[in-house]
Design an enzyme around this catalytic site. Structure first.
Site, PDB file in Angstrom:
ATOM      1  N   SER A  31       0.827  -1.214   0.000  1.00 38.45           N
ATOM      2  CA  SER A  31       0.000   0.000   0.000  1.00 38.45           C
ATOM      3  C   SER A  31       0.857   1.257   0.000  1.00 38.45           C
ATOM      4  O   SER A  31       1.733   1.410   0.856  1.00 38.45           O
ATOM      5  CB  SER A  31      -0.865   0.075   1.261  1.00 38.45           C
ATOM      6  OG  SER A  31      -1.748  -0.987   1.308  1.00 38.45           O
ATOM      7  N   HIS A  62      -3.862   0.252  -4.385  1.00 39.93           N
ATOM      8  CA  HIS A  62      -3.413  -0.967  -5.067  1.00 39.93           C
ATOM      9  C   HIS A  62      -3.972  -0.923  -6.490  1.00 39.93           C
ATOM     10  O   HIS A  62      -5.132  -1.235  -6.718  1.00 39.93           O
ATOM     11  CB  HIS A  62      -3.945  -2.215  -4.359  1.00 39.93           C
ATOM     12  CG  HIS A  62      -3.318  -2.450  -3.025  1.00 39.93           C
ATOM     13  ND1 HIS A  62      -2.285  -3.340  -2.840  1.00 39.93           N
ATOM     14  CD2 HIS A  62      -3.567  -1.904  -1.830  1.00 39.93           C
ATOM     15  CE1 HIS A  62      -1.932  -3.322  -1.569  1.00 39.93           C
ATOM     16  NE2 HIS A  62      -2.688  -2.465  -0.926  1.00 39.93           N
ATOM     17  N   HIS A  84      -5.804  -9.541  -1.110  1.00 43.10           N
ATOM     18  CA  HIS A  84      -5.875  -9.708   0.344  1.00 43.10           C
ATOM     19  C   HIS A  84      -6.969 -10.692   0.714  1.00 43.10           C
ATOM     20  O   HIS A  84      -8.012 -10.764   0.057  1.00 43.10           O
ATOM     21  CB  HIS A  84      -6.198  -8.359   1.003  1.00 43.10           C
ATOM     22  CG  HIS A  84      -5.171  -7.296   0.767  1.00 43.10           C
ATOM     23  ND1 HIS A  84      -5.264  -6.413  -0.279  1.00 43.10           N
ATOM     24  CD2 HIS A  84      -4.048  -6.988   1.448  1.00 43.10           C
ATOM     25  CE1 HIS A  84      -4.219  -5.585  -0.244  1.00 43.10           C
ATOM     26  NE2 HIS A  84      -3.467  -5.914   0.801  1.00 43.10           N
ATOM     27  N   TYR A  86      -8.805 -10.302   3.276  1.00 40.15           N
ATOM     28  CA  TYR A  86      -9.967  -9.546   3.753  1.00 40.15           C
ATOM     29  C   TYR A  86     -10.884  -9.088   2.621  1.00 40.15           C
ATOM     30  O   TYR A  86     -12.010  -8.666   2.851  1.00 40.15           O
ATOM     31  CB  TYR A  86      -9.555  -8.352   4.626  1.00 40.15           C
ATOM     32  CG  TYR A  86      -8.717  -7.294   3.932  1.00 40.15           C
ATOM     33  CD1 TYR A  86      -9.267  -6.437   2.983  1.00 40.15           C
ATOM     34  CD2 TYR A  86      -7.377  -7.148   4.244  1.00 40.15           C
ATOM     35  CE1 TYR A  86      -8.505  -5.474   2.358  1.00 40.15           C
ATOM     36  CE2 TYR A  86      -6.602  -6.183   3.632  1.00 40.15           C
ATOM     37  CZ  TYR A  86      -7.167  -5.352   2.686  1.00 40.15           C
ATOM     38  OH  TYR A  86      -6.409  -4.411   2.062  1.00 40.15           O
ATOM     39  N   GLU A  87     -10.393  -9.168   1.377  1.00 35.52           N
ATOM     40  CA  GLU A  87     -11.267  -8.862   0.234  1.00 35.52           C
ATOM     41  C   GLU A  87     -12.154 -10.060  -0.110  1.00 35.52           C
ATOM     42  O   GLU A  87     -12.986  -9.980  -1.013  1.00 35.52           O
ATOM     43  CB  GLU A  87     -10.430  -8.503  -0.998  1.00 35.52           C
ATOM     44  CG  GLU A  87      -9.642  -7.223  -0.864  1.00 35.52           C
ATOM     45  CD  GLU A  87      -8.721  -7.007  -2.070  1.00 35.52           C
ATOM     46  OE1 GLU A  87      -9.175  -6.419  -3.058  1.00 35.52           O
ATOM     47  OE2 GLU A  87      -7.554  -7.440  -2.010  1.00 35.52           O
ATOM     48  N   ALA A 114       2.693  -2.276   4.000  1.00 30.83           N
ATOM     49  CA  ALA A 114       2.510  -1.243   5.018  1.00 30.83           C
ATOM     50  C   ALA A 114       2.159  -1.988   6.299  1.00 30.83           C
ATOM     51  O   ALA A 114       1.424  -2.979   6.251  1.00 30.83           O
ATOM     52  CB  ALA A 114       1.375  -0.325   4.612  1.00 30.83           C
ATOM     53  N   MET A 211      -1.800  -6.989   7.142  1.00 33.05           N
ATOM     54  CA  MET A 211      -2.882  -7.874   6.672  1.00 33.05           C
ATOM     55  C   MET A 211      -2.532  -8.565   5.358  1.00 33.05           C
ATOM     56  O   MET A 211      -3.420  -8.868   4.560  1.00 33.05           O
ATOM     57  CB  MET A 211      -4.162  -7.051   6.492  1.00 33.05           C
ATOM     58  CG  MET A 211      -4.593  -6.256   7.711  1.00 33.05           C
ATOM     59  SD  MET A 211      -6.007  -5.214   7.334  1.00 33.05           S
ATOM     60  CE  MET A 211      -6.065  -4.161   8.786  1.00 33.05           C
ATOM     61  N   SER A 212      -1.264  -8.777   5.113  1.00 31.76           N
ATOM     62  CA  SER A 212      -0.887  -9.377   3.816  1.00 31.76           C
ATOM     63  C   SER A 212       0.370 -10.225   3.984  1.00 31.76           C
ATOM     64  O   SER A 212       0.666 -10.693   5.081  1.00 31.76           O
ATOM     65  CB  SER A 212      -0.620  -8.249   2.800  1.00 31.76           C
ATOM     66  OG  SER A 212       0.525  -7.498   3.184  1.00 31.76           O
ATOM     67  N   ASN A 235       2.284   3.543  10.890  1.00 33.87           N
ATOM     68  CA  ASN A 235       1.565   4.064  12.079  1.00 33.87           C
ATOM     69  C   ASN A 235       1.988   3.264  13.304  1.00 33.87           C
ATOM     70  O   ASN A 235       2.492   2.151  13.176  1.00 33.87           O
ATOM     71  CB  ASN A 235       0.043   3.915  11.873  1.00 33.87           C
ATOM     72  CG  ASN A 235      -0.361   2.482  11.540  1.00 33.87           C
ATOM     73  OD1 ASN A 235      -0.220   2.030  10.387  1.00 33.87           O
ATOM     74  ND2 ASN A 235      -0.817   1.759  12.534  1.00 33.87           N
ATOM     75  N   HIS A 247      -6.792   4.273   6.979  1.00 33.49           N
ATOM     76  CA  HIS A 247      -6.097   3.829   5.758  1.00 33.49           C
ATOM     77  C   HIS A 247      -5.450   5.023   5.059  1.00 33.49           C
ATOM     78  O   HIS A 247      -4.396   4.904   4.434  1.00 33.49           O
ATOM     79  CB  HIS A 247      -7.102   3.121   4.831  1.00 33.49           C
ATOM     80  CG  HIS A 247      -6.467   2.491   3.626  1.00 33.49           C
ATOM     81  ND1 HIS A 247      -5.427   1.573   3.717  1.00 33.49           N
ATOM     82  CD2 HIS A 247      -6.699   2.641   2.292  1.00 33.49           C
ATOM     83  CE1 HIS A 247      -5.058   1.193   2.492  1.00 33.49           C
ATOM     84  NE2 HIS A 247      -5.808   1.833   1.616  1.00 33.49           N
TER      85      HIS A 247
HETATM   86  N1  HPA Z   1      -2.566  -2.972  11.499  1.00 30.30           N
HETATM   87  C1  HPA Z   1      -2.781  -3.825  10.473  1.00 30.30           C
HETATM   88  N2  HPA Z   1      -2.439  -3.555   9.220  1.00 30.30           N
HETATM   89  C2  HPA Z   1      -1.838  -2.386   8.972  1.00 30.30           C
HETATM   90  C3  HPA Z   1      -1.582  -1.443   9.994  1.00 30.30           C
HETATM   91  C4  HPA Z   1      -1.971  -1.759  11.323  1.00 30.30           C
HETATM   92  O1  HPA Z   1      -1.784  -0.984  12.286  1.00 30.30           O
HETATM   93  N3  HPA Z   1      -0.973  -0.375   9.405  1.00 30.30           N
HETATM   94  C5  HPA Z   1      -0.861  -0.673   8.086  1.00 30.30           C
HETATM   95  N4  HPA Z   1      -1.378  -1.879   7.816  1.00 30.30           N
END
Ligand code: HPA
Length: 276
Positions: A31, A62, A84, A86-87, A114, A211-212, A235, A247
């Site tokens: 990302s 993406h 992903h 989650y998709e 990310a 998440m990937s 973050n 996001h």
């Molecule tokens: N958690 C999960 N996935 C992420 C995060 C997070 O804090 N930051 C970027 N992708």
């Protein structure tokens, strides 16, 4: 489940468009880290929509295209946009681009993502070489009949190749980009973690969370590809500050580190291309 047919037909559609390009390294862009795809020389762009078996990516940041061409005189395939879980994609679908890149000749996989910083010393904008991962997705792309040439029970004692990690460290030192190393925890998402989950992750030994990546790396290891990976810490993970996560913030920090990320990947490709 990934059918051998999907791999073969995707690889042949792509292969027909590659001309003389013989990709050695596959690069998955996370990302906000897609800029590199626009800086590939002698690039052939193929939208995912034109590749049989590839779903169309649905996530902002993406773009959903494959770019084949050359970086530092090394033929590469870059995947801008990933699948992903989650998709709603299966773990096998998440691993499909890796299998296709392998069928086209790639033997090294460079993954990027990310991620939220779980270790308290990580700051947004830090780049973390992935030294290991924890699969908390409760999914595995290798479940089901063994795909041709796979290991049934792949060894995972060195998921991220020792030599390739050294190359990343050397390159970072040479070009003066600070990097750290750590463990990536892969969760299903799409909701971000709760503060209690983040405390659990820290207790488990995770440094970053995302998440990937995990399904792609499991796939690559099963087919014998060497893997290197970098997380861009976008973050602090949930509960570590009083800010909610978004996001938008993830993409913004990704954009901010694109230049150093790109230099790191270029240096990596330049050095990794000659290794076995
Ligand atoms: N958690 C999960 N996935 C992420 C995060 C997070 O804090 N930051 C970027 N992708």
């Amino acid at each position: 489940m990934t059918a051998t047919l999907d791999i073969t037909s995707a690889a042949s559609v792509i292969g027909e468009q590659l001309g003389g390009c013989r990709p050695r390294i596959a690069i998955i862009l996370g990302s906000g880290l897609g800029q590199l795809a626009d800086r590939i020389e002698r690039a052939t762009n193929i939208p995912y929509a034109d590749i049989p078996g590839f779903p169309v990516s649905t996530v902002a940041g993406h773009a959903g295209r494959l770019v084949a061409g050359s970086i530092e005189s090394c033929d590469v395939i870059a995947l801008s946009g990933r699948f992903h879980l989650y998709e709603g994609h299966s773990a096998a679908t998440a691993g499909l681009p890796v299998r296709v890149a392998h069928a086209l000749g790639a033997r090294v996989l460079f993954v990027s993502n990310a991620a939220g910083g779980v270790r308290s010393t990580l700051r947004p904008g830090d780049l973390m070489i992935i030294e290991d991962h924890i699969n908390l997705m409760w999914r595995n792309p290798l479940i089901g009949p063994v795909v041709d040439g796979d290991e049934r029970f792949p060894d995972m004692s060195e998921p991220y190749d020792h030599g390739l990690r050294s190359i990343l460290r050397e390159v970072a030192l040479d070009i003066g980009i600070p990097v750290t190393e750590g463990v990536y925890a892969g969760l299903l998402g799409p909701s971000y973690e709760t503060p209690a989950e983040v405390r659990m992750l820290r207790w488990m030994g995770a440094d970053a969370v995302g998440m990937s990546t995990v399904p792609e790396v499991l796939t690559a290891r099963a087919i014998g590809m060497r893997v290197a990976g970098v997380s861009c810490i976008t973050n602090h993970a949930a509960g570590m500050t009083n800010q909610p996560l978004s996001h938008h913030e993830v993409l913004e920090v990704g954009l901010r580190v694109q230049e150093s990320f790109e230099r790191l990947v270029r240096g990596f490709v330049g050095k990794a291309r000659g290794t076995r």
